[in-house]
Design a protein around this motif. Sequence first.
Motif, PDB file in Angstrom:
ATOM      1  N   PRO A  21       0.453  -1.705  -0.049  1.00 36.94           N
ATOM      2  CA  PRO A  21      -0.158   0.076  -0.332  1.00 36.94           C
ATOM      3  C   PRO A  21       1.130   0.905   0.008  1.00 36.94           C
ATOM      4  O   PRO A  21       0.468   2.527   0.465  1.00 36.94           O
ATOM      5  N   GLY A  22       2.277   1.062   0.155  1.00 42.73           N
ATOM      6  CA  GLY A  22       3.034   2.298   0.181  1.00 42.73           C
ATOM      7  C   GLY A  22       2.631   3.098   1.832  1.00 42.73           C
ATOM      8  O   GLY A  22       2.769   3.232   2.931  1.00 42.73           O
ATOM      9  N   TYR A  23       2.633   4.669   1.620  1.00 48.00           N
ATOM     10  CA  TYR A  23       2.339   5.502   2.202  1.00 48.00           C
ATOM     11  C   TYR A  23       1.239   6.135   2.281  1.00 48.00           C
ATOM     12  O   TYR A  23       0.626   6.778   0.809  1.00 48.00           O
ATOM     13  N   GLY A  24       0.456   6.378   2.758  1.00 49.48           N
ATOM     14  CA  GLY A  24      -0.859   7.660   3.302  1.00 49.48           C
ATOM     15  C   GLY A  24      -1.544   6.695   1.896  1.00 49.48           C
ATOM     16  O   GLY A  24      -2.783   5.116   1.993  1.00 49.48           O
ATOM     17  N   PHE A  25      -3.059   7.179   1.518  1.00 53.80           N
ATOM     18  CA  PHE A  25      -4.408   6.510   1.380  1.00 53.80           C
ATOM     19  C   PHE A  25      -5.077   5.831   1.725  1.00 53.80           C
ATOM     20  O   PHE A  25      -5.003   5.526   3.284  1.00 53.80           O
ATOM     21  N   LEU A  26      -4.991   4.226   1.493  1.00 46.13           N
ATOM     22  CA  LEU A  26      -4.894   2.971   1.913  1.00 46.13           C
ATOM     23  C   LEU A  26      -3.689   2.350   2.798  1.00 46.13           C
ATOM     24  O   LEU A  26      -4.583   1.639   3.860  1.00 46.13           O
ATOM     25  N   SER A  27      -3.047   3.061   3.562  1.00 44.23           N
ATOM     26  CA  SER A  27      -1.635   2.069   3.990  1.00 44.23           C
ATOM     27  C   SER A  27      -1.409   2.227   5.466  1.00 44.23           C
ATOM     28  O   SER A  27      -1.728   1.001   6.039  1.00 44.23           O
ATOM     29  N   GLU A  28      -3.132   1.930   5.840  1.00 41.82           N
ATOM     30  CA  GLU A  28      -2.914   2.003   7.435  1.00 41.82           C
ATOM     31  C   GLU A  28      -4.739   1.820   7.630  1.00 41.82           C
ATOM     32  O   GLU A  28      -4.725   2.714   9.082  1.00 41.82           O
ATOM     33  N   ASN A  29      -5.371   1.398   6.718  1.00 40.91           N
ATOM     34  CA  ASN A  29      -6.634   1.269   7.017  1.00 40.91           C
ATOM     35  C   ASN A  29      -7.208  -0.209   7.127  1.00 40.91           C
ATOM     36  O   ASN A  29      -6.708  -0.906   6.312  1.00 40.91           O
ATOM     37  N   ALA A  30      -6.648  -0.819   8.362  1.00 43.10           N
ATOM     38  CA  ALA A  30      -7.115  -1.526   8.908  1.00 43.10           C
ATOM     39  C   ALA A  30      -7.735  -2.908   8.159  1.00 43.10           C
ATOM     40  O   ALA A  30      -7.597  -3.794   7.794  1.00 43.10           O
ATOM     41  N   ASP A  31      -9.266  -1.865   7.535  1.00 46.32           N
ATOM     42  CA  ASP A  31     -10.363  -2.918   7.003  1.00 46.32           C
ATOM     43  C   ASP A  31      -9.616  -3.517   5.593  1.00 46.32           C
ATOM     44  O   ASP A  31     -10.165  -4.213   5.472  1.00 46.32           O
ATOM     45  N   PHE A  32      -9.133  -2.323   5.075  1.00 50.12           N
ATOM     46  CA  PHE A  32      -8.764  -2.488   4.195  1.00 50.12           C
ATOM     47  C   PHE A  32      -7.147  -3.472   4.183  1.00 50.12           C
ATOM     48  O   PHE A  32      -7.060  -5.125   2.839  1.00 50.12           O
ATOM     49  N   ALA A  33      -6.413  -4.039   5.076  1.00 49.65           N
ATOM     50  CA  ALA A  33      -5.672  -5.277   5.195  1.00 49.65           C
ATOM     51  C   ALA A  33      -6.465  -6.391   5.383  1.00 49.65           C
ATOM     52  O   ALA A  33      -5.883  -7.175   4.427  1.00 49.65           O
ATOM     53  N   ARG A  34      -7.398  -6.054   6.419  1.00 49.59           N
ATOM     54  CA  ARG A  34      -8.546  -7.761   6.165  1.00 49.59           C
ATOM     55  C   ARG A  34      -8.914  -8.105   5.040  1.00 49.59           C
ATOM     56  O   ARG A  34      -8.886  -9.556   4.697  1.00 49.59           O
ATOM     57  N   THR A  35      -9.293  -6.960   4.310  1.00 53.63           N
ATOM     58  CA  THR A  35      -9.739  -7.660   3.008  1.00 53.63           C
ATOM     59  C   THR A  35      -9.401  -8.261   1.898  1.00 53.63           C
ATOM     60  O   THR A  35      -9.471  -8.707   1.286  1.00 53.63           O
ATOM     61  N   VAL A  36      -7.874  -7.303   2.146  1.00 49.69           N
ATOM     62  CA  VAL A  36      -7.180  -8.175   1.719  1.00 49.69           C
ATOM     63  C   VAL A  36      -6.710  -9.246   1.601  1.00 49.69           C
ATOM     64  O   VAL A  36      -6.060 -10.499   0.596  1.00 49.69           O
ATOM     65  N   GLU A  37      -6.001  -9.391   2.500  1.00 51.49           N
ATOM     66  CA  GLU A  37      -6.231 -10.810   3.258  1.00 51.49           C
ATOM     67  C   GLU A  37      -7.037 -11.981   3.066  1.00 51.49           C
ATOM     68  O   GLU A  37      -7.578 -12.983   2.723  1.00 51.49           O
ATOM     69  N   ALA A  38      -8.679 -11.741   2.901  1.00 50.81           N
ATOM     70  CA  ALA A  38      -9.502 -12.008   3.166  1.00 50.81           C
ATOM     71  C   ALA A  38      -9.883 -12.697   1.871  1.00 50.81           C
ATOM     72  O   ALA A  38      -9.596 -13.463   1.535  1.00 50.81           O
ATOM     73  N   SER A  39      -9.194 -11.838   0.751  1.00 45.54           N
ATOM     74  CA  SER A  39      -9.355 -12.092  -0.403  1.00 45.54           C
ATOM     75  C   SER A  39      -8.311 -13.101  -1.142  1.00 45.54           C
ATOM     76  O   SER A  39      -8.468 -13.661  -2.163  1.00 45.54           O
ATOM     77  N   GLY A  40      -7.357 -13.192  -0.463  1.00 41.86           N
ATOM     78  CA  GLY A  40      -6.415 -14.489  -0.240  1.00 41.86           C
ATOM     79  C   GLY A  40      -5.155 -14.024  -0.550  1.00 41.86           C
ATOM     80  O   GLY A  40      -3.733 -15.004  -1.124  1.00 41.86           O
ATOM     81  N   LEU A  41      -5.077 -12.344  -0.429  1.00 40.97           N
ATOM     82  CA  LEU A  41      -3.598 -11.799  -1.304  1.00 40.97           C
ATOM     83  C   LEU A  41      -3.027 -11.338  -0.218  1.00 40.97           C
ATOM     84  O   LEU A  41      -3.108 -11.883   1.454  1.00 40.97           O
ATOM     85  N   ILE A  42      -1.540 -12.116  -0.155  1.00 41.22           N
ATOM     86  CA  ILE A  42      -0.553 -11.171   1.163  1.00 41.22           C
ATOM     87  C   ILE A  42      -0.507  -9.329   0.359  1.00 41.22           C
ATOM     88  O   ILE A  42      -1.066  -8.664   0.617  1.00 41.22           O
ATOM     89  N   TRP A  43      -0.516  -9.343   2.318  1.00 40.52           N
ATOM     90  CA  TRP A  43      -0.386  -8.035   2.815  1.00 40.52           C
ATOM     91  C   TRP A  43       0.621  -7.207   3.552  1.00 40.52           C
ATOM     92  O   TRP A  43       0.961  -8.244   4.068  1.00 40.52           O
ATOM     93  N   VAL A  44       1.740  -6.479   2.143  1.00 41.62           N
ATOM     94  CA  VAL A  44       2.920  -5.900   2.645  1.00 41.62           C
ATOM     95  C   VAL A  44       2.870  -5.076   3.849  1.00 41.62           C
ATOM     96  O   VAL A  44       2.143  -3.921   3.778  1.00 41.62           O
TER      97      VAL A  44
END
Length: 455
Positions: free
Chosen positions: A80-103
């Motif tokens: 996610p880099g920095y800014g935007f969605l980088s510190e959005n916990a819901d996005f992080a959870r959604t990424v992992e729930a989609s079967g993707l690796i969250w960096v």
Amino acid sequence: MIESLLVANRGEIARRIIRTARRLGIRAIAVHSEADAGLPFVTEADEAVCVGPANPAQSYRNVEAILAAAKSTGAQAIHPGYGFLSENADFARTVEASGLIWVGPGADAITAMGDKINARNLMAAAGVPVAPGTTDPAADLDAAVVAAAEIGYPVMVKAAAGGGGMGMGVATDEAALRTEYDKVRSFAERMFGDGSVLIERYFPRVRHVEVQILGLADGRVVALGERECSVQRRNQKLVEESPSPAVSPELRERILAAAVRAGEAVGYRNAGTVECLLVPRQRDASGDGPASEEFYFLEMNTRLQVEHPVTELVYGVDLVEEQLRVAAGLAPTFDPDALAPRGHAIELRINAEDPKRFLPGPGVIKTWVEPTGEGVRVDSGYVEGNTVTPFYDSLMAKLIVNGATRAEAIERAKAAVAAFELAGPKNNLPFFAELLENEEFLSGDYDTAIVTRMR
């Protein structure tokens, strides 16, 4: 190692992440808005997907569009880099729930550190120094007045969900507190959807120092030194350097240990930054000794920082590569028990803004010639002919220099600023030329009000 990586960001940080990904043989995928279609990060990626119009809410913060891009391109991971969605916990959870690796760090750590009051309480429990302040939100103005009287004026009024220097005000007495409380609360509700307010002791003269931490795949948390970030305008950083000229060996040992405890307290993984305030004390009669010795936890940024390159140059690591290795469950490229800094590094944020009032000045880049030479690095988001639009942050590039000593790094910075040819948008290169001749900055004994004194 990860085989394909979608970079959910733009500009210089997207280009920076893509550069490391390609060096490691990872297929790099960019997402971009319609306004950014011609920028270098788009053309340098192996694949690029337009995710919406210029408005960030419809593109870079558009979770559905970003996940659809990841699916259509076969991406294995998202950075996610920095800014935007980088510190959005819901996005992080959604990424992992989609079967993707969250960096990045886990969603629970992002949540724990995203609320300033909760973060303060967690840090205090972990033995990390915190400034006097409220342990619960000031529910209303009357509660804020009582809290401020107990803490002692002046106080800082902060949005609990704020960040990036936004949502803060200083009150020197009750009358000012009544004004600032309403102002900060209204701003917080509008910007963050959360009007919770924290009251904290305000120190008129402070330095802003932060520690780079990395939570490893094996569970350990290590600290890669500190960065001095006290050259700021409107509470936002302009210059960073490592190591801090204010930090003595004894203080460095304490502040790095505290940062590690902070990471361990939330089971931190991946790259993060523990930000602290250093409260200056008077030098002794001989003029020797550091000007700062006490520090307090400020906040934790649960992402890669804009200023990470100064740490990379001083420690000889690629933090983006280390992020990818942690996300993939791999050991770091360095020995965590043998970390040792070398030399000094300084970063200057080249923004599209006027060098006096620091107001945005976007436009078409007519001339763009980056400086080169020993100890000079430029992380840029633009090239000649690109347009800096008003839709995003004004950062165009980061000019980073390093040398064997702080003095050598400053001399290289002076030469690099003079050699940087930039025309079209307004830019703050003239400010940096002035700063690098400023006696207060050169002495190393400066604080967060240095830019105000220069203006």
